[in-house]
Design a protein around this motif. Structure first.
Motif, PDB file in Angstrom:
ATOM      1  N   SER A  70       0.827  -1.215   0.000  1.00  0.00           N
ATOM      2  CA  SER A  70       0.000   0.000   0.000  1.00  0.00           C
ATOM      3  C   SER A  70       0.858   1.260   0.000  1.00  0.00           C
ATOM      4  O   SER A  70       0.496   2.264  -0.599  1.00  0.00           O
ATOM      5  CB  SER A  70      -0.963   0.002   1.195  1.00  0.00           C
ATOM      6  OG  SER A  70      -0.265   0.037   2.415  1.00  0.00           O
ATOM      7  N   HIS A  71       1.976   1.212   0.698  1.00  0.00           N
ATOM      8  CA  HIS A  71       2.935   2.316   0.691  1.00  0.00           C
ATOM      9  C   HIS A  71       4.299   1.806   1.122  1.00  0.00           C
ATOM     10  O   HIS A  71       4.534   0.592   1.098  1.00  0.00           O
ATOM     11  CB  HIS A  71       2.432   3.512   1.504  1.00  0.00           C
ATOM     12  CG  HIS A  71       2.167   3.229   2.951  1.00  0.00           C
ATOM     13  ND1 HIS A  71       1.150   2.411   3.376  1.00  0.00           N
ATOM     14  CD2 HIS A  71       2.785   3.660   4.078  1.00  0.00           C
ATOM     15  CE1 HIS A  71       1.142   2.351   4.700  1.00  0.00           C
ATOM     16  NE2 HIS A  71       2.138   3.099   5.151  1.00  0.00           N
ATOM     17  N   GLN A  72       5.191   2.704   1.522  1.00  0.00           N
ATOM     18  CA  GLN A  72       6.612   2.374   1.639  1.00  0.00           C
ATOM     19  C   GLN A  72       7.108   2.048   3.041  1.00  0.00           C
ATOM     20  O   GLN A  72       8.290   1.874   3.255  1.00  0.00           O
ATOM     21  CB  GLN A  72       7.418   3.558   1.090  1.00  0.00           C
ATOM     22  CG  GLN A  72       7.642   4.725   2.084  1.00  0.00           C
ATOM     23  CD  GLN A  72       6.388   5.497   2.478  1.00  0.00           C
ATOM     24  OE1 GLN A  72       5.297   5.203   2.003  1.00  0.00           O
ATOM     25  NE2 GLN A  72       6.535   6.475   3.348  1.00  0.00           N
ATOM     26  N   ASP A  73       6.212   1.997   4.017  1.00  0.00           N
ATOM     27  CA  ASP A  73       6.674   1.857   5.399  1.00  0.00           C
ATOM     28  C   ASP A  73       7.356   0.500   5.652  1.00  0.00           C
ATOM     29  O   ASP A  73       7.044  -0.490   4.996  1.00  0.00           O
ATOM     30  CB  ASP A  73       5.494   2.056   6.357  1.00  0.00           C
ATOM     31  CG  ASP A  73       5.247   3.533   6.657  1.00  0.00           C
ATOM     32  OD1 ASP A  73       6.096   4.360   6.286  1.00  0.00           O
ATOM     33  OD2 ASP A  73       4.205   3.852   7.248  1.00  0.00           O
ATOM     34  N   PRO A  74       8.277   0.462   6.643  1.00  0.00           N
ATOM     35  CA  PRO A  74       9.043  -0.768   6.910  1.00  0.00           C
ATOM     36  C   PRO A  74       8.180  -1.963   7.318  1.00  0.00           C
ATOM     37  O   PRO A  74       8.549  -3.116   7.052  1.00  0.00           O
ATOM     38  CB  PRO A  74       9.997  -0.368   8.049  1.00  0.00           C
ATOM     39  CG  PRO A  74       9.498   0.934   8.580  1.00  0.00           C
ATOM     40  CD  PRO A  74       8.739   1.592   7.476  1.00  0.00           C
ATOM     41  N   LEU A 139      -2.806   9.532   2.919  1.00  0.00           N
ATOM     42  CA  LEU A 139      -3.538   8.880   4.019  1.00  0.00           C
ATOM     43  C   LEU A 139      -2.759   7.647   4.486  1.00  0.00           C
ATOM     44  O   LEU A 139      -3.205   6.537   4.270  1.00  0.00           O
ATOM     45  CB  LEU A 139      -4.936   8.449   3.542  1.00  0.00           C
ATOM     46  CG  LEU A 139      -5.903   9.574   3.155  1.00  0.00           C
ATOM     47  CD1 LEU A 139      -7.134   9.019   2.454  1.00  0.00           C
ATOM     48  CD2 LEU A 139      -6.341  10.329   4.398  1.00  0.00           C
ATOM     49  N   HIS A 140      -1.673   7.696   5.102  1.00  0.00           N
ATOM     50  CA  HIS A 140      -0.919   8.887   5.412  1.00  0.00           C
ATOM     51  C   HIS A 140       0.196   9.178   4.425  1.00  0.00           C
ATOM     52  O   HIS A 140       0.735  10.278   4.386  1.00  0.00           O
ATOM     53  CB  HIS A 140      -0.292   8.734   6.824  1.00  0.00           C
ATOM     54  CG  HIS A 140       0.687   7.577   6.916  1.00  0.00           C
ATOM     55  ND1 HIS A 140       2.030   7.752   6.642  1.00  0.00           N
ATOM     56  CD2 HIS A 140       0.530   6.260   7.161  1.00  0.00           C
ATOM     57  CE1 HIS A 140       2.660   6.591   6.763  1.00  0.00           C
ATOM     58  NE2 HIS A 140       1.775   5.668   7.063  1.00  0.00           N
ATOM     59  N   SER A 141       0.592   8.164   3.640  1.00  0.00           N
ATOM     60  CA  SER A 141       1.750   8.321   2.762  1.00  0.00           C
ATOM     61  C   SER A 141       1.403   9.132   1.502  1.00  0.00           C
ATOM     62  O   SER A 141       0.274   9.071   1.009  1.00  0.00           O
ATOM     63  CB  SER A 141       2.254   6.937   2.348  1.00  0.00           C
ATOM     64  OG  SER A 141       3.206   7.050   1.327  1.00  0.00           O
ATOM     65  N   GLY A 158      -5.342  -0.083   4.236  1.00  0.00           N
ATOM     66  CA  GLY A 158      -3.977   0.258   4.649  1.00  0.00           C
ATOM     67  C   GLY A 158      -3.980   0.858   6.040  1.00  0.00           C
ATOM     68  O   GLY A 158      -4.602   0.324   6.963  1.00  0.00           O
ATOM     69  N   ASP A 159      -3.335   2.016   6.183  1.00  0.00           N
ATOM     70  CA  ASP A 159      -3.247   2.630   7.516  1.00  0.00           C
ATOM     71  C   ASP A 159      -4.518   3.396   7.906  1.00  0.00           C
ATOM     72  O   ASP A 159      -4.663   3.791   9.067  1.00  0.00           O
ATOM     73  CB  ASP A 159      -2.049   3.580   7.572  1.00  0.00           C
ATOM     74  CG  ASP A 159      -0.747   2.829   7.774  1.00  0.00           C
ATOM     75  OD1 ASP A 159      -0.806   1.644   8.165  1.00  0.00           O
ATOM     76  OD2 ASP A 159       0.325   3.422   7.561  1.00  0.00           O
ATOM     77  N   LEU A 160      -5.404   3.629   6.958  1.00  0.00           N
ATOM     78  CA  LEU A 160      -6.638   4.353   7.297  1.00  0.00           C
ATOM     79  C   LEU A 160      -7.570   3.434   8.097  1.00  0.00           C
ATOM     80  O   LEU A 160      -7.848   2.307   7.694  1.00  0.00           O
ATOM     81  CB  LEU A 160      -7.332   4.816   6.015  1.00  0.00           C
ATOM     82  CG  LEU A 160      -8.384   5.907   6.218  1.00  0.00           C
ATOM     83  CD1 LEU A 160      -7.741   7.200   6.695  1.00  0.00           C
ATOM     84  CD2 LEU A 160      -9.170   6.139   4.948  1.00  0.00           C
TER      85      LEU A 160
HETATM   86 FE    FE Z   1       2.291   3.466   7.197  1.00  0.00          FE
END
Ligand code: FE
Length: 240
Positions: A70-74, A139-141, A158-160
């Protein structure tokens, strides 16, 4: 493992208890359609081996078709080398984050195994089904996508909708759930304008379940309550 949807040919499962110790709790979601499967946000390198072995309960892990980032977080991408090495799966990630992957992911994997998602989103064919990749930027990335599955009517957010510290996997009482989501959404989402844009994007989707990457899932009436809460949330630069 929680089964969120199951018809004969289409199944949606969630692993919610594979993250251990001090790491942030994260869910790993799997969509299986006929013989093909996709993992969403597979988690970090410490979760990889646990997820790989549990995956065998629902599908052949060696035949995994896709991985969705969904995005780039670890807690999402840091296991990518392992997945690319042990499976033949190809992945999807926002075009914004591809060049950052080279910092830890083998160059050939980044070039040959990851499809950059354009800002406007795309569709992914999995088995007989077609999944919608929905833009949810900021959201948030800055480069952030969700997956809507029209068969199960699950929005993988994702994070939402992420919750932290709660010990349940389904939101039964939304009012009691607010303390577990409030701090995160107020601090990580930059402003309410991006929420309004996203609400416009998803307004015609028939959503039965919102399944975030962290914490509990929203089903039925709590989907509606969460969206109402989000609609009037002030966050980020508006409150800092
Ligand atoms: Fe995240």
């Amino acid at each position: 493992m929680e089964v969120l949807f199951d018809s004969n040919s289409h199944k949606n499962v969630m692993f919610s208890d594979l993250t251990k110790g001090d790491m942030i709790q994260a869910n790993q979601h799997v969509i299986i359609d006929n013989t093909e499967s996709m993992i969403l946000d597979p988690g970090g390198s410490k979760v990889y081996s646990r997820l790989f072995s549990h995956l065998a309960d629902v599908t052949n892990p060696n035949k995994l078709k896709y991985i969705f980032f969904s995005h780039q977080d670890p807690d999402i991408v840091s296991s990518s080398n392992s997945w690319f090495t042990i499976t033949e799966a190809n992945a999807f990630l926002s075009q914004l984050w591809i060049r950052f992957m080279h910092h830890f992911c083998i160059d050939d994997y980044v070039k040959n195994r990851i499809t950059p998602i354009p800002d406007e989103g795309m569709t992914i064919k999995l088995g007989e089904s077609e999944l919608l990749v929905i833009p949810a930027h900021f959201l948030h990335s800055a480069g952030n996508f969700q997956v809507y599955d029209p068969i199960s009517k699950i929005l993988y957010s994702g994070d939402l909708g992420a919750s932290f510290g709660n010990d349940y996997v389904v939101v039964e009482d939304f009012d009691k759930h607010i303390p577990y989501i409030e701090d995160f959404h107020k601090r990580y989402i930059p402003c309410s304008g991006v929420i309004q844009k996203w609400l416009e994007t998803i307004k015609n989707l028939d959503i039965q379940i919102i399944a975030p990457q962290h914490g509990a899932v929203y089903i039925g009436s709590s989907v509606k309550r969460f969206l109402e809460w989000l609609r009037v949330l002030r966050c980020g630069v508006e409150i800092m």
